[in-house]
Design a protein around this motif. Structure first.
Motif, PDB file in Angstrom:
ATOM      1  N   SER A 188       0.805  -1.222   0.000  1.00  0.00           N
ATOM      2  CA  SER A 188       0.000   0.000   0.000  1.00  0.00           C
ATOM      3  C   SER A 188       0.837   1.271   0.000  1.00  0.00           C
ATOM      4  O   SER A 188       0.367   2.319  -0.450  1.00  0.00           O
ATOM      5  N   SER A 189       2.073   1.199   0.475  1.00  0.00           N
ATOM      6  CA  SER A 189       2.873   2.418   0.611  1.00  0.00           C
ATOM      7  C   SER A 189       4.006   2.528  -0.400  1.00  0.00           C
ATOM      8  O   SER A 189       4.632   3.585  -0.500  1.00  0.00           O
ATOM      9  N   ALA A 229       3.071   0.788  -5.997  1.00  0.00           N
ATOM     10  CA  ALA A 229       1.806   0.167  -5.586  1.00  0.00           C
ATOM     11  C   ALA A 229       0.825   0.026  -6.739  1.00  0.00           C
ATOM     12  O   ALA A 229       0.018  -0.913  -6.774  1.00  0.00           O
TER      13      ALA A 229
END
Length: 543
Positions: free
Chosen positions: A453-454, A458
């Motif tokens: 997610s980071s 992504a």
């Protein structure tokens, strides 16, 4: 040039001893084979090695004891510390007093102080031979931990008793309260110096490497220098260099936890230490065998002063001393066990008394080795009055004979005692390991999910696909580790089959790589890189 040839012969004997011990039909420990090869070298070269005992102590004992302290399981060590102290302190004192009086009674011409010195030097046990036998014989892990811990501590207590006995033999006097205070200083100062040395060196090393990348070479060299520094500093202030080396090793294990070392450094450093341990242990026993002919020649001359004119009395002395060591050890272990069970029952527990074979095995596992050889060679040549140290050659021979005979007894008795012994399955350790693996896998999954997610990648479909494959690997591992009952047993069998299949695959990769190399389809650099990857994969599968 002759010295270089002898050194090379000693190293070659160490290499040959490993192969010879594996091919022998009985579980003969490698130290016995090394002693035999050393005696063969002495008979062939006709030039005995001039062995300086102080240099012998400095070169061999600090790194070996440091490594034992570093690698011994700490939880098991502190859990069984009361039992270990009973063996390492109480049994040593009992051995020095009991066997010392026995030796003086058998050989009246040997002064009582010299008899105590001999008893002190044969009191420390040696775990090397027992470990070699344990490779073929199923010795319980807890028993091995106790024997290893005992050998770490009784080296110091035995050598301290030896120091007092030598002082009494040289001066003719012995003061108990001075001996107690001296023992306290020797032990406590040695432990403190070992711990402080490790903490100072590792902290300074971490500060120096923090600015740049960690290099495996200097890190390995630092770890090799720590035991020598601790030993020399302790000896400089008349403390126990032996305990300093052991304490430095124990402190090193805790320092490693506080400061994470790069994985490549640990792999290379462990390889260096494994090689050093194998070489030093082997050379010690090869040197013992190499010294035996000259020791025997000196003892034959000395034995006539005992009132017996036949050399075979030497064998009687060795057998009697070795048997007395075994009897005292068995009585101490049996009595200690009974007291432990009695205290447990008074607390309301219901402990199960161990099989008598375990008690006997603990007594038979008291083989003598490197510390005994090095310690007895430190007996001085002359007394304070300038006269020859009484019965020195005889004491050296008796110590060497006890080493050989105790090794023989251990190599014969332990396999017989452990044969068909039903050992309870050690499920606690396995369950703890699986819980730890599950915790690590959960942490890995959470880290990957956070990265998904980071990460700046992504939105990249290929990145998401790759990370999902890694997550699947960890989730499959978790599924197998979190099962219970019959499902867990089936999962363990499945992982065992998986390892077997993966090993076959790795071997196939290795053979294919060799074929490519013969066809010159890959160069040396690629071959070295792929070989290292296969070696690491195979090593992981064989854990």
């Amino acid at each position: 040039m002759q010295t270089v040839e002898i050194v090379l012969a000693l190293l070659a004997a160490v290499v040959l001893s490993g192969a010879a011990a594996r091919f022998l039909p009985l579980a003969v420990p490698a130290p016995l084979v090394q002693i035999g090869l050393g005696a063969l070298i002495a008979m062939v070269t006709k030039t005995p090695v001039s062995l300086d005992p102080h240099l012998f102590f400095l070169l061999f004992l600090p790194p070996l004891l440091f490594l034992d302290g570093w690698r011994i399981p700490k939880d098991e060590f502190f859990k069984d510390l009361p039992i270990i102290l009973e063996l390492a302190l109480g049994l040593v004192v009992l051995t020095v007093v009991g066997v010392g009086f026995l030796i003086h009674w058998m050989i009246p011409s040997m002064p009582l102080a010299v008899a105590f010195a001999l008893a002190a030097v044969i009191s420390p046990t040696d775990p090397i031979a027992v470990s070699a036998i344990a490779q073929r014989v199923p010795i319980p892990k807890r028993l091995m931990h106790i024997l290893e811990g005992e050998s770490l501590l009784n080296d110091a207590s035995g050598l301290v008793c030896l120091r007092f006995a030598i002082a009494a033999a040289l001066t003719g006097s012995f003061v108990l309260h001075e001996a107690v205070l001296n023992f306290a200083w020797v032990a406590l100062a040695g432990i403190a110096i070992g711990v402080v040395t490790t903490l100072v060196v590792t902290t300074l090393n971490a500060w120096l490497t923090r600015a740049g990348a960690e290099d495996a070479g200097p890190q390995t060299l630092v770890s090799l220098l720590i035991p020598f520094a601790a030993y020399l500093l302790a000896e400089r202030v008349h403390a126990s260099g032996i305990l300093a080396a052991v304490a430095a090793g124990v402190a090193m294990s805790f320092s490693e936890v506080a400061r994470q070392t790069v994985a490549a450094t640990r792999v290379r450093r462990n390889m260096v230490w494994d090689t050093l341990q194998f070489t030093a242990n082997g050379v010690i026993f090869v040197l013992l065998g190499e010294q035996l002919p000259s020791i025997l020649a000196g003892a034959v001359e000395t034995v006539r002063s005992t009132g017996h004119h036949e050399p075979w009395w030497l064998a009687i002395y060795v057998v009697a001393i070795t048997l007395s060591l075994g009897v005292l050890r068995f009585a101490w272990v049996w009595g200690s066990l009974k007291l432990t069970l009695l205290r447990a029952r008074r607390r309301g527990d219901h402990p199960v008394s161990p099989d008598w074979k375990i008690i006997t095995a603990t007594a038979c596992a008291g083989a003598r080795g490197a510390i005994t050889l090095a310690g007895v060679l430190t007996l001085p040549l002359v007394t304070a009055a300038g006269e020859a140290f009484p019965a020195r050659d005889l004491a050296i021979f008796l110590a060497a004979g006890v080493i050989v005979l105790s090794l023989l007894i251990s190599s014969i008795a332990l396999p017989l005692l452990m044969k068909n012994l039903q050992l309870p399955p050690e499920t606690a350790g396995l369950e703890n390991a699986e819980r730890a693996r599950a915790t690590l896998a959960i942490a890995a999954v959470h880290a990957i999910e956070h990265m998904q997610s980071s990460s700046p990648h992504a939105a990249d479909a290929d990145f998401q696909t790759a990370s999902a494959r890694v997550v699947d690997v960890y989730r499959d591992r978790l599924d197998g580790l979190t099962q219970t009952g019959e499902v867990a047993l089936a999962a363990r069998r499945g992982r065992g089959f998986e390892k077997e299949v993966r090993l076959v695959a790795v071997q196939a990769e290795r053979q294919a790589l060799h074929k490519l190399l013969r066809q010159r389809a890959v160069d040396g650099a690629i071959q070295a890189k792929l070989t290292r990857e296969l070696d690491l994969a195979e090593a992981r599968l064989r854990i």
